[in-house]
Design an enzyme around this catalytic site. Structure first.
Site, mmCIF file in Angstrom:
data_model
loop_
_atom_site.group_PDB
_atom_site.id
_atom_site.type_symbol
_atom_site.label_atom_id
_atom_site.label_comp_id
_atom_site.label_asym_id
_atom_site.label_seq_id
_atom_site.Cartn_x
_atom_site.Cartn_y
_atom_site.Cartn_z
ATOM 1 N N SER A 73 5.557 -3.803 1.082
ATOM 2 C CA SER A 73 6.128 -5.096 0.715
ATOM 3 C C SER A 73 6.088 -5.365 -0.782
ATOM 4 C CB SER A 73 5.407 -6.224 1.461
ATOM 5 O OG SER A 73 4.037 -6.252 1.119
ATOM 6 N N SER A 106 -4.009 7.509 -4.304
ATOM 7 C CA SER A 106 -5.402 7.322 -4.706
ATOM 8 C C SER A 106 -5.416 6.491 -5.979
ATOM 9 C CB SER A 106 -6.077 8.681 -4.893
ATOM 10 O OG SER A 106 -7.425 8.544 -5.271
#
Length: 295
Positions: A13, A136
């Protein structure tokens, strides 16, 4: 590889997830957007009704991994790329962050991504390939005071993914660990960055870290749109992506400095370390996969 891919992207989103989804859709790919609130994807769904499928997903709940992968495979017929992107910052000293907060961070940054990988691997093996993108952080290779709760999950994800890369390479599945520095993704905003209450013991010790982390939103060097272009391009290439991709100049500099410092420390203490072995033991012959990633 196919010219048109199907992606599963968690946290689609906003931030990196949104930018990757938009870039993939723009070039004709299909995207299963795993988001907490599918209504946040309404504008993209209207622009790409055939190729974007929002899917309700809580990135802290590993039980939702298999239904998500099944839905993507059923809707689009295959899954070419899984992007484990959902995440949240966490700032505070080890004594300031409680067990519940730490466990939630580990679910979000390690256990749920691992569950999604386990769910998608049978699909990728059956179709003869795919790419797993683990979002990461530079904080997944080096850490500093005040971000241990965040780095713990990223360190775990990186170690697990490094082993994974060697396990799945024979099946044509590639793994890329992306290690961004500071990007304008909203990560440092008040609704995305969890900050533990400052106790009297560490208030002074972590004052600069807290100020930096909470004051960076909108000032970060990295452009998520450019980053998305890099990631989507690497996933589409026939050439294997790097196992680790530091993203942004700061990530390159800080991770390089961390590697150098750690190598210097290993060399300094090498004789002391070797003295702990049995003197007549044969050397190890365990096969170790190359760190450059699958060929």
């Amino acid at each position: 590889m196919n010219d048109t891919f199907t992606w599963i992207i968690t946290g689609a989103s906003r931030g990196f997830g949104r930018a990757i989804a938009e870039r993939a859709l723009e070039q004709g790919d299909a995207v299963m957007a795993a988001v907490r609130n599918p209504q946040t994807m309404t504008d993209l769904a209207e622009r790409y009704p055939e190729t974007l499928a929002p899917w309700p997903f809580d990135a802290r709940d590993s039980e939702l991994a298999r239904p998500l992968v099944r839905a993507a495979a059923d809707r689009f017929g295959r899954v070419d790329a899984l992007v484990n992107n959902a995440g949240r910052g966490l700032v505070g000293a080890a004594e300031e962050i409680g067990e519940a907060e730490l466990r939630e961070a580990m679910d979000l940054h390690f256990f749920v991504p691992a569950a999604l990988v386990r769910a998608v691997l049978p699909v990728m093996r059956a179709q003869g390939g795919g790419t797993i993108v683990q979002m990461s952080s530079q904080g997944g290779r080096m850490s500093f005071p005040g971000v241990g709760g965040y780095s713990a999950g990223k360190f775990a994800l990186e170690g697990w993914s490094e082993a994974l890369a060697g396990e799945v390479a024979p099946f044509g599945v590639r793994v890329m660990i992306v290690e961004p520095s500071r990007f304008r993704t909203g990560f440092h905003g008040p609704d995305a960055l969890a900050v533990a209450d400052a106790g009297p013991v560490y208030r002074g010790v972590l004052a600069a870290v807290r100020a930096d982390m909470t004051g960076a939103d909108g000032l970060q060097e990295g452009d998520p749109v450019r980053a998305a272009g890099v990631i989507v391009d690497l996933v589409h290439r026939d050439e294997a992506p790097p196992l680790r991709l530091p993203l942004g100049a700061e990530a390159v500099e800080r991770i390089s400095a961390s590697y150098t410092a750690n190598l210097d420390a290993v060399r300094r203490w090498a004789d002391t370390a070797r003295a702990a072995d049995f003197p007549d033991a044969p050397p190890s012959s365990r096969p170790i996969a190359p760190l450059a990633g699958p060929a």
